[in-house]
Design a protein around this motif. Structure first.
Motif, PDB file in Angstrom:
ATOM      1  N   PHE A 229      38.844 -26.397  -0.682  1.00  0.00           N
ATOM      2  CA  PHE A 229      39.563 -26.137  -1.928  1.00  0.00           C
ATOM      3  C   PHE A 229      38.524 -25.944  -3.028  1.00  0.00           C
ATOM      4  CE2 PHE A 229      42.177 -28.858   0.718  1.00  0.00           C
ATOM      5  CZ  PHE A 229      43.466 -28.361   0.586  1.00  0.00           C
ATOM      6  N   HIS A 230      38.458 -24.754  -3.627  1.00  0.00           N
ATOM      7  CA  HIS A 230      37.493 -24.588  -4.711  1.00  0.00           C
ATOM      8  C   HIS A 230      38.018 -23.679  -5.812  1.00  0.00           C
ATOM      9  CE1 HIS A 230      35.743 -20.481  -3.994  1.00  0.00           C
ATOM     10  NE2 HIS A 230      36.040 -20.700  -2.735  1.00  0.00           N
ATOM     11  N   TYR A 252      35.649 -28.745  -4.281  1.00  0.00           N
ATOM     12  CA  TYR A 252      34.627 -28.603  -5.321  1.00  0.00           C
ATOM     13  C   TYR A 252      35.060 -27.637  -6.421  1.00  0.00           C
ATOM     14  CZ  TYR A 252      32.889 -24.142  -3.221  1.00  0.00           C
ATOM     15  OH  TYR A 252      32.751 -22.856  -2.749  1.00  0.00           O
ATOM     16  N   ASN A 253      34.587 -27.931  -7.625  1.00  0.00           N
ATOM     17  CA  ASN A 253      34.796 -27.075  -8.805  1.00  0.00           C
ATOM     18  C   ASN A 253      36.262 -26.777  -9.074  1.00  0.00           C
ATOM     19  OD1 ASN A 253      31.729 -25.144  -8.436  1.00  0.00           O
ATOM     20  ND2 ASN A 253      32.153 -26.922  -9.725  1.00  0.00           N
ATOM     21  N   LEU A 337      27.415 -24.559  -6.731  1.00  0.00           N
ATOM     22  CA  LEU A 337      28.266 -25.382  -7.584  1.00  0.00           C
ATOM     23  C   LEU A 337      28.083 -25.037  -9.059  1.00  0.00           C
ATOM     24  CD1 LEU A 337      27.741 -28.908  -5.990  1.00  0.00           C
ATOM     25  CD2 LEU A 337      29.848 -27.571  -5.927  1.00  0.00           C
ATOM     26  N   ASP A 338      29.208 -24.815  -9.764  1.00  0.00           N
ATOM     27  CA  ASP A 338      29.188 -24.830 -11.215  1.00  0.00           C
ATOM     28  C   ASP A 338      29.052 -26.275 -11.683  1.00  0.00           C
ATOM     29  OD1 ASP A 338      29.715 -22.056 -12.105  1.00  0.00           O
ATOM     30  OD2 ASP A 338      31.565 -22.311 -10.983  1.00  0.00           O
ATOM     31  N   THR A 363      27.048 -20.113 -12.053  1.00  0.00           N
ATOM     32  CA  THR A 363      26.154 -20.483 -13.162  1.00  0.00           C
ATOM     33  C   THR A 363      26.962 -20.725 -14.435  1.00  0.00           C
ATOM     34  OG1 THR A 363      25.789 -18.156 -13.739  1.00  0.00           O
ATOM     35  CG2 THR A 363      24.226 -19.182 -12.208  1.00  0.00           C
ATOM     36  N   CYS A 364      28.193 -21.198 -14.282  1.00  0.00           N
ATOM     37  CA  CYS A 364      29.100 -21.437 -15.407  1.00  0.00           C
ATOM     38  C   CYS A 364      29.474 -20.129 -16.117  1.00  0.00           C
ATOM     39  CB  CYS A 364      28.523 -22.432 -16.399  1.00  0.00           C
ATOM     40  SG  CYS A 364      28.551 -24.128 -15.774  1.00  0.00           S
TER      41      CYS A 364
END
Length: 518
Positions: A229-230, A252-253, A337-338, A363-364
């Protein structure tokens, strides 16, 4: 060059090769954007109908006809869906390459299928059921208000449900929405059980439900997963985000807002790796709940913003208030990962249907919107898409039909202290807000009324982001766009007009929902 076809509208029995009306090559349209991620990339990967024929469907019957018209149950196919799919246009279709039903979209005993929304694709009160099937992609669709009790019912009340020997499923950029919990007739938004494996849910919205979803239907149903789940947005969910019985999940995220009772719930040996998520205004967002069969978690990089935790008990083992890992979970695929601090902004910009299939760069930041698939201009068999609305800040002239005798108002939810009726009281000092940042507000009449223009007046302008104007009597999308104000569309005779807020920069405050004939 790949060609796009439309499905023949008539008939309920389809022989192989019966799909008709080849469009000119210039009308061929883009199918799935991106590729599978997470655990759906394992076990041979998930490619859906890549390489197969592409067809266009505007009804549930046509979706079933597309499946039944293939040479075999494993012949690859991409089904582009546009418009509203509901009980009224979904029938059982028979054929050697399918196994369908009349009260749901049935993906049973099949493989190598992609269902992708083109423009607005809404499955209204009609769930998607995947059983004994593999290599399925579902992308850019909304599935809403699927019930297991009341009328009409579909798919056991699950928006998307998978069961019995299912593997390699990728569900991406979908909006899965209910309007209440079990007592109101709804069940899970995203359920997996009875040997469902290698699934990824990404960039999706799960909203306004008692149950987000489960992996394993009971404490003896432990042969499911792994699941990823992301970049999903869970909002106004009571529990199960998800419930993991014996399964492994990488989570994640994701952005969790308003989890009312509990959140991620590994139990009966279930394991969750929980990385860089943002939990806000919620309760008991991680732990083992409602059982004495323990589950486990590995946590890192998460933010807990205004999260409350209950005390441990015999059937209650919350991970907080200071969650620490009690297991380790190995992840076999690459991922980026953000930072959790930017997850709300990234997820709000990317999650759900009709967001341009944008994704995170890791990278956000987000990618730019993907080009919208082309809608064919072929004659009678060609689907229609909502016209681009005409917007203007100018106050419309004529009679505000929302103030007519007998006019009423309702919606999908309302924040404390607000009222649906406030949008039709001719006062700019009272207002309606949804319980989150998105939701529906409607004006309704006792008899058919012609409307071609609305005026949404916000208390604070600029909060409402993307929207749809919907014929509440039929589910047809009349217009879509962003912002509030005056919105014009083709004159429509209806008993209900709905303004659906699908994204916002904060909590919308709608002071008046005015409706006009011209």
């Amino acid at each position: 060059m790949r060609k796009t076809r439309f499905i023949a509208a008539a008939g309920t029995a389809v022989a192989a090769g019966a799909i008709a009306l080849v469009l000119p090559n210039a009308q061929a349209s883009a199918a799935v954007t991106g590729s599978a991620s997470g655990f759906a990339t394992q076990n041979g990967g998930t490619t859906g109908g890549a390489g197969g024929t592409t067809v266009r469907a505007t009804t549930g019957t046509q979706i079933h006809q597309a499946l039944c018209g293939r040479a075999s149950a494993s012949t690859p196919i991409v089904i582009e869906v546009t418009g509203t799919i509901n009980h009224g246009n979904t029938t059982k279709v028979s054929g050697a390459s399918c196994n369908t039903a009349a009260d749901r979209i049935e993906l049973k005993d099949i493989s190598n299928v992609t269902i992708v929304g083109v423009g607005s694709a809404v499955f209204d009160q009609l769930g998607i059921h995947i059983r004994n099937s593999s290599n399925i992609i579902i992308q850019n669709v909304t599935v809403q208000n699927v019930k297991k009790s009341g009328s009409p019912t579909s798919n056991g009340g699950d928006a998307i449900g998978m069961e019995t020997d299912v593997h390699n499923i990728w569900v991406d950029h979908t909006s899965l929405i209910a309007s209440g919990g079990e007592s109101a007739g709804y069940d899970g938004l995203f359920d997996m059980k009875d040997n469902t494996k290698y699934v990824t849910l990404s960039y999706s919205i799960l909203r306004n439900s008692g149950r987000g979803g489960l992996v394993g239907s009971g404490d003896s149903d432990l042969a499911n997963g792994p699941v990823t789940f992301h970049h999903n947005w869970y909002e106004n969910i009571d529990s199960r985000t998800p419930l993991l019985r014996g399964a492994t999940a990488h989570i994640y995220n994701n952005y969790y807002h308003s989890l009312n009772e509990s959140g991620i719930n590994p139990r009966a040996g279930g394991k969750a790796r929980v990385d860089n998520n943002y939990f806000q205004d919620s309760k008991d967002v991680l732990g083992t709940f409602y059982t004495d069969l323990p589950g486990y978690w590995q946590v890192s990089g998460n933010i807990f913003d205004n999260v409350t935790w209950t005390a441990p008990g015999e059937d209650n083992n919350p991970a907080g208030p200071n969650p620490v890992s009690n297991t380790s979970v190995s992840i076999p695929y690459a991922y980026t990962l953000d930072n959790a601090s930017c997850v709300p902004a990234v997820v709000k910009a990317t999650a759900g249907a009709n967001t341009g299939l944008k994704s995170s760069t890791g990278t956000c930041a987000t990618t730019t919107s993907s080009p919208s698939p082309t809608t064919s201009s072929s004659p009678s068999t060609s689907p229609s898409t909502p016209p681009s609305p005409s917007t203007s800040p100018t106050q419309p002239s004529g009679t505000n039909l929302s103030l007519a005798s007998g006019a009423g108002a309702d919606g999908s939810s309302k924040a404390s202290g607000t009222s649906y009726g406030n949008v039709k009281d001719a006062s700019l000092s009272t207002y309606w807000s949804p319980s989150g940042t998105t939701g529906d507000i409607s004006i309704k009449w006792g008899s058919a009324t012609t409307v071609s223009r609305i005026n949404l007046r916000e208390v604070t302008s600029g909060v409402i982001g993307s929207y749809q104007v919907v014929n509440g009597a039929t589910g047809a999308v009349l217009a879509s766009g962003s912002g509030a104000g005056v919105i014009s569309f083709a004159a429509t005779s209806t008993t209900k007009i709905t303004f659906r807020i699908t994204a916002a920069s904060g909590t919308p405050k709608v002071a008046e929902f005015e409706t006009y004939a011209s």
